[in-house]
Motif scaffolding. Structure first.
Motif, PDB file in Angstrom:
ATOM      1  N   ASN A 199       5.883   0.792 -15.835  1.00  0.00           N
ATOM      2  CA  ASN A 199       5.735   2.223 -15.591  1.00  0.00           C
ATOM      3  C   ASN A 199       4.270   2.651 -15.650  1.00  0.00           C
ATOM      4  OD1 ASN A 199       8.431   2.876 -15.067  1.00  0.00           O
ATOM      5  ND2 ASN A 199       8.910   2.974 -17.250  1.00  0.00           N
ATOM      6  N   LEU A 200       3.512   2.059 -16.567  1.00  0.00           N
ATOM      7  CA  LEU A 200       2.072   2.330 -16.598  1.00  0.00           C
ATOM      8  C   LEU A 200       1.418   1.902 -15.278  1.00  0.00           C
ATOM      9  CD1 LEU A 200       1.202   1.182 -20.223  1.00  0.00           C
ATOM     10  CD2 LEU A 200       0.741   3.463 -19.274  1.00  0.00           C
ATOM     11  N   GLU A 201       1.825   0.760 -14.777  1.00  0.00           N
ATOM     12  CA  GLU A 201       1.300   0.268 -13.501  1.00  0.00           C
ATOM     13  C   GLU A 201       1.661   1.229 -12.361  1.00  0.00           C
ATOM     14  OE1 GLU A 201       1.900  -3.604 -10.527  1.00  0.00           O
ATOM     15  OE2 GLU A 201       2.760  -3.618 -12.564  1.00  0.00           O
ATOM     16  N   LEU A 202       2.903   1.705 -12.352  1.00  0.00           N
ATOM     17  CA  LEU A 202       3.354   2.627 -11.309  1.00  0.00           C
ATOM     18  C   LEU A 202       2.552   3.925 -11.323  1.00  0.00           C
ATOM     19  CD1 LEU A 202       5.370   3.734  -9.184  1.00  0.00           C
ATOM     20  CD2 LEU A 202       6.825   4.422 -11.106  1.00  0.00           C
TER      21      LEU A 202
ATOM     22  N   PRO B 107       0.834  -1.205   0.000  1.00  0.00           N
ATOM     23  CA  PRO B 107       0.000   0.000   0.000  1.00  0.00           C
ATOM     24  C   PRO B 107       0.869   1.256   0.000  1.00  0.00           C
ATOM     25  CG  PRO B 107      -0.779  -1.586   1.629  1.00  0.00           C
ATOM     26  CD  PRO B 107       0.538  -2.095   1.148  1.00  0.00           C
ATOM     27  N   LEU B 108       0.453   2.263  -0.752  1.00  0.00           N
ATOM     28  CA  LEU B 108       1.215   3.502  -0.854  1.00  0.00           C
ATOM     29  C   LEU B 108       0.679   4.526   0.128  1.00  0.00           C
ATOM     30  CD1 LEU B 108       1.555   3.833  -4.741  1.00  0.00           C
ATOM     31  CD2 LEU B 108       3.130   2.763  -3.108  1.00  0.00           C
ATOM     32  N   PRO B 109       1.552   5.294   0.758  1.00  0.00           N
ATOM     33  CA  PRO B 109       1.084   6.312   1.708  1.00  0.00           C
ATOM     34  C   PRO B 109       0.311   7.418   1.003  1.00  0.00           C
ATOM     35  CG  PRO B 109       3.447   6.525   1.319  1.00  0.00           C
ATOM     36  CD  PRO B 109       3.017   5.261   0.647  1.00  0.00           C
ATOM     37  N   ALA B 110      -0.782   7.848   1.599  1.00  0.00           N
ATOM     38  CA  ALA B 110      -1.613   8.909   1.027  1.00  0.00           C
ATOM     39  C   ALA B 110      -1.323  10.230   1.740  1.00  0.00           C
ATOM     40  CB  ALA B 110      -3.080   8.532   1.151  1.00  0.00           C
ATOM     41  N   GLY B 111      -2.021  11.283   1.317  1.00  0.00           N
ATOM     42  CA  GLY B 111      -1.906  12.575   1.982  1.00  0.00           C
ATOM     43  C   GLY B 111      -0.807  13.462   1.444  1.00  0.00           C
ATOM     44  N   HIS B 112      -0.323  13.201   0.250  1.00  0.00           N
ATOM     45  CA  HIS B 112       0.736  14.010  -0.356  1.00  0.00           C
ATOM     46  C   HIS B 112       0.164  14.787  -1.543  1.00  0.00           C
ATOM     47  CE1 HIS B 112       2.708  10.614   1.673  1.00  0.00           C
ATOM     48  NE2 HIS B 112       3.689  11.463   1.930  1.00  0.00           N
TER      49      HIS B 112
ATOM     50  N   VAL C 233       6.244  17.655 -15.668  1.00  0.00           N
ATOM     51  CA  VAL C 233       5.277  17.963 -14.610  1.00  0.00           C
ATOM     52  C   VAL C 233       3.890  17.550 -15.085  1.00  0.00           C
ATOM     53  CG1 VAL C 233       4.277  19.760 -13.157  1.00  0.00           C
ATOM     54  CG2 VAL C 233       6.696  19.900 -13.839  1.00  0.00           C
ATOM     55  N   ALA C 234       3.167  16.833 -14.225  1.00  0.00           N
ATOM     56  CA  ALA C 234       1.801  16.422 -14.547  1.00  0.00           C
ATOM     57  C   ALA C 234       0.891  16.720 -13.372  1.00  0.00           C
ATOM     58  CB  ALA C 234       1.759  14.942 -14.899  1.00  0.00           C
ATOM     59  N   GLU C 235      -0.396  16.771 -13.634  1.00  0.00           N
ATOM     60  CA  GLU C 235      -1.390  17.077 -12.596  1.00  0.00           C
ATOM     61  C   GLU C 235      -2.452  15.980 -12.584  1.00  0.00           C
ATOM     62  OE1 GLU C 235      -4.434  20.642 -12.319  1.00  0.00           O
ATOM     63  OE2 GLU C 235      -2.413  21.269 -11.698  1.00  0.00           O
ATOM     64  N   ARG C 236      -2.869  15.620 -11.389  1.00  0.00           N
ATOM     65  CA  ARG C 236      -3.892  14.601 -11.239  1.00  0.00           C
ATOM     66  C   ARG C 236      -5.209  15.108 -11.790  1.00  0.00           C
ATOM     67  NH1 ARG C 236      -6.981  10.898 -11.344  1.00  0.00           N
ATOM     68  NH2 ARG C 236      -7.474   9.465  -9.632  1.00  0.00           N
ATOM     69  N   VAL C 237      -5.781  14.313 -12.687  1.00  0.00           N
ATOM     70  CA  VAL C 237      -7.050  14.694 -13.302  1.00  0.00           C
ATOM     71  C   VAL C 237      -8.155  14.640 -12.261  1.00  0.00           C
ATOM     72  CG1 VAL C 237      -8.744  14.091 -15.061  1.00  0.00           C
ATOM     73  CG2 VAL C 237      -6.305  13.826 -15.536  1.00  0.00           C
ATOM     74  N   GLY C 238      -9.029  15.633 -12.283  1.00  0.00           N
ATOM     75  CA  GLY C 238     -10.135  15.709 -11.314  1.00  0.00           C
ATOM     76  C   GLY C 238     -11.239  14.713 -11.616  1.00  0.00           C
TER      77      GLY C 238
ATOM     78  N   ALA D  36      -1.678   7.546  -9.032  1.00  0.00           N
ATOM     79  CA  ALA D  36      -2.894   8.338  -9.239  1.00  0.00           C
ATOM     80  C   ALA D  36      -3.970   7.994  -8.210  1.00  0.00           C
ATOM     81  CB  ALA D  36      -3.424   8.120 -10.654  1.00  0.00           C
ATOM     82  N   GLU D  37      -3.942   6.776  -7.688  1.00  0.00           N
ATOM     83  CA  GLU D  37      -4.943   6.347  -6.717  1.00  0.00           C
ATOM     84  C   GLU D  37      -4.763   7.003  -5.356  1.00  0.00           C
ATOM     85  OE1 GLU D  37      -4.597   2.144  -6.590  1.00  0.00           O
ATOM     86  OE2 GLU D  37      -5.483   1.808  -8.584  1.00  0.00           O
ATOM     87  N   VAL D  38      -3.561   7.498  -5.043  1.00  0.00           N
ATOM     88  CA  VAL D  38      -3.317   8.038  -3.698  1.00  0.00           C
ATOM     89  C   VAL D  38      -3.061   9.546  -3.718  1.00  0.00           C
ATOM     90  CG1 VAL D  38      -2.475   5.857  -2.760  1.00  0.00           C
ATOM     91  CG2 VAL D  38      -0.854   7.442  -3.829  1.00  0.00           C
ATOM     92  N   VAL D  39      -3.236  10.183  -4.879  1.00  0.00           N
ATOM     93  CA  VAL D  39      -3.054  11.630  -4.986  1.00  0.00           C
ATOM     94  C   VAL D  39      -4.406  12.254  -5.326  1.00  0.00           C
ATOM     95  CG1 VAL D  39      -1.913  13.500  -6.233  1.00  0.00           C
ATOM     96  CG2 VAL D  39      -0.644  11.410  -5.682  1.00  0.00           C
TER      97      VAL D  39
END
Length: 348
Positions: free
Chosen positions: A264-267, A242-247, A343-348, A272-275
């Motif tokens: 890399n696609l998997e990574l 599990p990856l730490p969230a809250g970042h 630089v990328a941004e998490r899609v809403g 994206a699931e924790v951001v």
């Protein structure tokens, strides 16, 4: 029947002014030079290990003096030094050996940059791995030992820190971390990238995530730092645990090149699931220019394959992965060549 002339295998490279009316005869000097390169490479590694370069003063030293200072038999000291003379790293006037200027600057421990950590990595980790290069190139699978010893892990992380220190400093200046509060450094090693960022942004806190054996080394490396209380170390496998969230900002530096496109696609999908939407992803890597590959990317393509089946990728490859995994590319900034920042941004 006309006897064919005997072809010599060991021929020195041609010297002198060539005859413009007649091309010089072909000889195999370049082939033998490249093929025997493993011998001079190993001599270089041994020389660094025994302190040969540090043992050579400005006015040089005899083989006998080198042997005494490096605790080697005289014949061995002479043999190593002579091999390095052939490379130009050591100079010889017939009696005394001395460092070439670049050797003195980078391998004697007295100059502006000490590259002996890289030689140690190549000797302890890379050199034995490349003995299985045929398997790696045929299968696109990594062939490095799955478990490194503590000594090998330290050699690897120290070499990575040496190579990437300039890029890490560039990242802390090129990107404005001011709007962010919590950083996740994926595959952060011994904190090479996290440290300059935390130093430049006193209000920022961070989590460094890496494999358990790496984190064990990192603990000692950051324990005395002034910002140690702002950096949490998490031992985990980014593909399994599990990856730490809250970042709100994630740095993935010199990590994508270790893996295949599929991994890399998997990574990127896992991150994206924790951001949260609007969170930033900073991808720092050696991006390959197909028109004029940087010398480091030429070496890296082979080395990253040997380590774990990786490669050097073009920026367009990476932006394509982002589009598929819930990220929107924002910008591509140059860093110390051949590195770059996407630089990328998490899609809403």
């Amino acid at each position: 029947m006309v006897d064919q002339p005997v072809r010599r295998v060991f021929v020195p490279p041609q010297s002198g002014d060539p005859n413009p009316d007649q091309p010089p005869p072909l000889n195999p000097a370049r082939i033998t030079g490249v093929a025997s390169g493993f011998m001079t490479a190993k001599a270089l590694f041994v020389a660094a290990e025994v302190g040969l370069f540090a043992a050579l003063p400005d006015d040089g030293a005899t083989a006998e003096t080198i042997a005494q200072r490096c605790q080697l038999p005289v014949r061995s000291a002479r043999a190593i030094a002579d091999l390095l003379v052939a490379t130009g790293l050591v100079e010889h006037d017939g009696e005394r050996y001395r460092n070439a200027p670049d050797t003195e600057a980078f391998l004697a421990g007295r100059g502006p940059l000490d590259m002996r950590a890289m030689l140690r990595y190549w000797d302890l980790v890379s050199y034995p791995t490349w003995t299985r290069a045929s398997t790696a190139f045929r299968t696109r699978q990594g062939v490095r030992a799955e478990q490194l010893s503590e000594e090998q892990t330290r050699a690897y992380e120290s070499s990575v820190a040496l190579v990437t220190a300039e890029t890490a400093a560039d990242l802390a200046e090129a990107y404005d971390f001011g709007p962010h509060t919590r950083l996740l450094d994926v595959g952060g090693g011994i904190g090479t990238f996290a440290k300059p960022i935390l130093r430049a942004y006193p209000r920022l806190t961070a989590t460094l995530l890496d494999l358990p054996d790496v984190v064990d080394v990192a603990r000692a490396e950051v324990a005395a730092d002034a910002f140690a209380d702002r950096l949490d170390l998490v031992a985990a496998d980014v593909f399994v645990d599990p990856l730490p969230a809250g970042h709100d900002v994630v740095v993935v530096a010199n990590f994508l090149h270790l893996f295949s496109p599929e991994r890399n696609l998997e990574l990127l999908a896992r991150l994206a699931e924790v951001v949260a939407p609007g969170g930033r992803l900073l991808l720092v890597d050696w991006f390959r220019d197909p028109a004029a590959p940087h010398p480091a990317t030429r070496l890296g393509s082979g080395e990253f394959l040997m380590i774990s089946g990786g490669d050097t990728y073009e920026a367009s490859d990476v932006t394509g992965w982002l589009d598929q995994t819930g990220w929107t590319p924002v910008e591509h900034l140059p860093l110390a060549a051949p590195a770059g920042l996407i630089v990328a941004e998490r899609v809403g």
